[in-house]
Design a protein around this motif. Sequence first.
Motif, mmCIF file in Angstrom:
data_model
loop_
_atom_site.group_PDB
_atom_site.id
_atom_site.type_symbol
_atom_site.label_atom_id
_atom_site.label_comp_id
_atom_site.label_asym_id
_atom_site.label_seq_id
_atom_site.Cartn_x
_atom_site.Cartn_y
_atom_site.Cartn_z
ATOM 1 N N VAL A 29 0.872 -1.178 0.000
ATOM 2 C CA VAL A 29 0.000 0.000 0.000
ATOM 3 C C VAL A 29 0.908 1.227 0.000
ATOM 4 C CG1 VAL A 29 -1.881 -1.150 1.243
ATOM 5 C CG2 VAL A 29 -0.144 0.141 2.524
ATOM 6 N N PRO A 30 0.398 2.400 -0.411
ATOM 7 C CA PRO A 30 1.222 3.612 -0.360
ATOM 8 C C PRO A 30 1.821 3.790 1.033
ATOM 9 C CG PRO A 30 -0.780 4.041 -1.590
ATOM 10 C CD PRO A 30 -0.930 2.666 -1.012
ATOM 11 N N CYS A 68 -3.872 -11.329 -3.964
ATOM 12 C CA CYS A 68 -5.043 -10.973 -4.779
ATOM 13 C C CYS A 68 -6.038 -10.144 -3.977
ATOM 14 C CB CYS A 68 -5.739 -12.241 -5.272
ATOM 15 S SG CYS A 68 -4.745 -13.243 -6.391
ATOM 16 N N ALA A 69 -6.242 -10.541 -2.706
ATOM 17 C CA ALA A 69 -7.334 -9.956 -1.949
ATOM 18 C C ALA A 69 -7.016 -8.588 -1.378
ATOM 19 C CB ALA A 69 -7.742 -10.898 -0.814
ATOM 20 N N SER A 70 -5.790 -8.399 -0.911
ATOM 21 C CA SER A 70 -5.600 -7.169 -0.150
ATOM 22 C C SER A 70 -4.224 -6.549 -0.270
ATOM 23 C CB SER A 70 -5.880 -7.461 1.328
ATOM 24 O OG SER A 70 -5.041 -8.502 1.794
ATOM 25 N N GLY A 71 -3.472 -6.941 -1.271
ATOM 26 C CA GLY A 71 -2.244 -6.199 -1.478
ATOM 27 C C GLY A 71 -0.977 -6.927 -1.150
ATOM 28 N N GLY A 72 -1.029 -7.968 -0.355
ATOM 29 C CA GLY A 72 0.150 -8.802 -0.258
ATOM 30 C C GLY A 72 0.918 -8.760 1.037
ATOM 31 N N PHE A 73 1.875 -9.649 1.150
ATOM 32 C CA PHE A 73 2.743 -9.751 2.304
ATOM 33 C C PHE A 73 4.173 -9.851 1.809
ATOM 34 C CE2 PHE A 73 4.168 -10.587 6.441
ATOM 35 C CZ PHE A 73 5.073 -11.626 6.421
#
Length: 267
Positions: A44-45, A253-258
């Motif tokens: 995320v930013p 896919c769902a929320s931006g990753g780890f």
Amino acid sequence: MACRECLYSLSCLSLSLLQQSELNSFLWTIKRDPPSYFFGTIHVPYTRVWDFVPENSKKAFQQSHIVYFELDLTDPYTISALTSCQLLPQGENLQDVLPRDIYHRLKRHLEYVKLMMPSWMTPDQRGKGLYADYLFNAIAGNWERKRPVWVMLMVNSLTEVDIKSRGVPVLDLYLAQEAERLRKQTGAVEKVEEQCHPLNGLNFSQVRWSGVQGARLAARMGIPAARARAGAWGKCSLPRDLHLLPAARVSTCASGGFLVVGVQARS
């Protein structure tokens, strides 16, 4: 995975009353001489989460002289390879591989996004010469040539919140840029192919389920246009081969990753 979810929550909740000592650092230390660290980030930013990154994590980064990232996002080859791996085989188009109703839903949704995008842009973005048509083409250009899983990820990023953040580097890219600016030695723990092949191996039922679930999660969190994104994929039930989904890639896919960043401290 829990770390990624907690950090995502930090970016969404107001935590101004929390003291630094009360925040989870998302930093693991490997006790050796010199010490090494693992730090969990999210795509995320960086401005959404930087104030919530505790000082011990920032200090570990500052004191390190070697930093390893998921991918080397400052390398032009990485970006080029990521772009190429998203494409369908030569001669195929998305219309050839998607059910007709899903393809038309998707096309209508992208037309809606293109119509709305001028109203989503910020004055600061316009002042920097970033305009809606250019940005839409930069994100969604050539979408009919992309594999379904990459179209799903693209659609998930076409929200008002994400558009307003365009131009701000995601946390891991920001750290990579800082590492480069501070002349630290950098490296990557994965190759582009290692990211692309698992995603490109997903079948349509898996991609559709992931897209709908990600959009529904965003809708529950109040992210604008999320319900429309879910509608773009239509109704779906659990795919029979859900257990074959790579767990880390589902979260991507769902929320931006780890992302795990390993840093080695100065001796």
